[in-house]
Design an enzyme around this catalytic site. Structure first.
Site, PDB file in Angstrom:
ATOM      1  N   ASP A   1       0.628  -1.220  -0.015  1.00 53.58           N
ATOM      2  CA  ASP A   1      -0.049   0.004   0.094  1.00 53.58           C
ATOM      3  C   ASP A   1       0.937   1.336  -0.031  1.00 53.58           C
ATOM      4  O   ASP A   1       0.505   2.005   0.651  1.00 53.58           O
ATOM      5  CB  ASP A   1      -0.951   0.001   1.059  1.00 53.58           C
ATOM      6  CG  ASP A   1      -2.033  -1.110   1.108  1.00 53.58           C
ATOM      7  OD1 ASP A   1      -1.928  -2.066   0.202  1.00 53.58           O
ATOM      8  OD2 ASP A   1      -2.674  -1.346   2.126  1.00 53.58           O
TER       9      ASP A   1
ATOM     10  N   ASP B   1      -4.826  -0.804  -1.373  1.00 51.00           N
ATOM     11  CA  ASP B   1      -5.976  -0.597  -1.208  1.00 51.00           C
ATOM     12  C   ASP B   1      -7.045  -0.206  -2.472  1.00 51.00           C
ATOM     13  O   ASP B   1      -6.427   0.745  -2.960  1.00 51.00           O
ATOM     14  CB  ASP B   1      -6.455   0.565   0.085  1.00 51.00           C
ATOM     15  CG  ASP B   1      -6.310  -0.149   1.329  1.00 51.00           C
ATOM     16  OD1 ASP B   1      -6.011  -1.319   1.734  1.00 51.00           O
ATOM     17  OD2 ASP B   1      -6.299   0.759   2.469  1.00 51.00           O
TER      18      ASP B   1
ATOM     19  N   HIS C   1     -10.699   0.468  -2.700  1.00 52.80           N
ATOM     20  CA  HIS C   1     -11.950   0.826  -2.173  1.00 52.80           C
ATOM     21  C   HIS C   1     -13.146   1.562  -3.034  1.00 52.80           C
ATOM     22  O   HIS C   1     -12.894   2.459  -3.930  1.00 52.80           O
ATOM     23  CB  HIS C   1     -12.038   1.606  -0.971  1.00 52.80           C
ATOM     24  CG  HIS C   1     -11.198   1.138   0.287  1.00 52.80           C
ATOM     25  ND1 HIS C   1     -10.984  -0.238   0.376  1.00 52.80           N
ATOM     26  CD2 HIS C   1     -10.192   1.755   0.989  1.00 52.80           C
ATOM     27  CE1 HIS C   1     -10.197  -0.200   1.421  1.00 52.80           C
ATOM     28  NE2 HIS C   1      -9.684   0.495   1.848  1.00 52.80           N
TER      29      HIS C   1
ATOM     30  N   HIS D   1     -10.363   7.040   1.397  1.00 53.99           N
ATOM     31  CA  HIS D   1      -8.928   6.865   0.650  1.00 53.99           C
ATOM     32  C   HIS D   1      -8.976   5.998  -0.301  1.00 53.99           C
ATOM     33  O   HIS D   1      -9.799   4.910  -0.099  1.00 53.99           O
ATOM     34  CB  HIS D   1      -8.162   6.901   2.161  1.00 53.99           C
ATOM     35  CG  HIS D   1      -8.093   5.465   2.713  1.00 53.99           C
ATOM     36  ND1 HIS D   1      -9.251   5.458   3.812  1.00 53.99           N
ATOM     37  CD2 HIS D   1      -7.626   4.204   2.804  1.00 53.99           C
ATOM     38  CE1 HIS D   1      -9.275   4.030   4.411  1.00 53.99           C
ATOM     39  NE2 HIS D   1      -8.471   3.408   3.386  1.00 53.99           N
TER      40      HIS D   1
ATOM     41  N   LYS E   1      -7.060  -4.937  -2.716  1.00 54.00           N
ATOM     42  CA  LYS E   1      -7.862  -5.462  -1.519  1.00 54.00           C
ATOM     43  C   LYS E   1      -8.929  -4.504  -1.193  1.00 54.00           C
ATOM     44  O   LYS E   1      -8.660  -3.081  -1.483  1.00 54.00           O
ATOM     45  CB  LYS E   1      -6.929  -5.749  -0.440  1.00 54.00           C
ATOM     46  CG  LYS E   1      -6.039  -4.679   0.280  1.00 54.00           C
ATOM     47  CD  LYS E   1      -4.870  -5.131   1.004  1.00 54.00           C
ATOM     48  CE  LYS E   1      -3.985  -4.030   1.512  1.00 54.00           C
ATOM     49  NZ  LYS E   1      -4.789  -3.144   2.495  1.00 54.00           N
TER      50      LYS E   1
ATOM     51  N   CYS F   1      -1.767  -2.390   7.833  1.00 46.60           N
ATOM     52  CA  CYS F   1      -1.963  -3.127   6.798  1.00 46.60           C
ATOM     53  C   CYS F   1      -0.543  -3.949   6.775  1.00 46.60           C
ATOM     54  O   CYS F   1      -0.453  -5.404   6.363  1.00 46.60           O
ATOM     55  CB  CYS F   1      -1.974  -2.445   5.324  1.00 46.60           C
ATOM     56  SG  CYS F   1      -3.701  -1.814   5.370  1.00 46.60           S
TER      57      CYS F   1
END
Length: 212
Positions: free
Chosen positions: A20, A58, A60, A77, A102, A146
């Site tokens: 990340d 990430d 999202h 974010h 993810k 993470c």
């Protein structure tokens, strides 16, 4: 001769996991980790040692459950397709062989890279095993979230795990969270070390052969 033997380290079955290192987690981002961008030069120095480098992100949806508007703890974010979700521009991508995303579903959070998949739906553990990986070196953001989760899951999956302390930074919502995360990693079996020790051990090791 004995000293040289202890310095050498075999990386042929090792992977570097870059967790990340995204714009939103670096200075100026919506969920910036203090000094988050300082991991980039460390990662760039380590990446050529490894036949396999995997970057997690990430990724999202706008209504993700971790966002405050949905009752979660964090500001929005790493929204899918946004500039904040992209990897830091100075991160060297030339050695990255796979990208794992993810937290892609609105209702499910995912801190660990092992909860993510590549664009073909392959989970991280499977990607590594397909390439003959037995050891992972974990870097990235953030130590106490993470990165911690990725290290713990890597151990559960049976990999030998090295946590690269100077290649990660912590959020430290509570002072000392980052150090406590490193201690937890040690306690469950991870080797916590700095990049200079890894680079020194690799000094006379054969160059890796990339596996795609």
């Amino acid at each position: 001769m004995a000293e040289q033997a202890t310095r050498l380290r075999d990386f042929h079955d090792a992977a570097l996991i870059v967790v990340d290192v995204q714009n939103d987690f670096c200075p100026g981002g919506s969920l910036a980790v203090p000094e988050g961008d300082e991991v980039v030069p460390v990662i760039n120095k380590l990446a050529p040692l490894f036949p396999v480098v995997v970057a997690t992100q990430d990724w999202h949806p706008p209504n993700h459950c971790s966002f405050r508007a949905q009752g979660g703890p964090w500001p929005p974010h790493c929204v899918q397709g946004s500039p904040g979700a992209e990897l830091h521009p100075q991160l060297d991508r030339s050695h990255i062989v796979a990208y794992v995303k993810k937290g892609t579903r609105p209702e499910k959070d995912a801190y660990s890279g092992f909860e993510g998949t590549d664009d073909s739906g392959n989970p991280l553990a499977e990607l590594l095993r397909q390439r003959g990986i037995k050891k992972v070196y974990v870097t990235g953001l953030a130590t106490d979230y993470c990165v911690r989760a990725t290290v713990l899951d890597a151990l559960k999956e049976g990999f030998e795990v090295h946590a690269v302390a100077d290649g990660m930074r912590a959020v430290n919502v509570k002072p000392g969270d980052g150090e406590r995360a490193l201690e937890e990693m040690r306690a469950v079996g991870a080797v916590v070390e700095n990049s200079d020790a890894i680079l020194a051990a690799a000094h006379d090791a054969p160059a890796p052969t990339a596996r795609v």
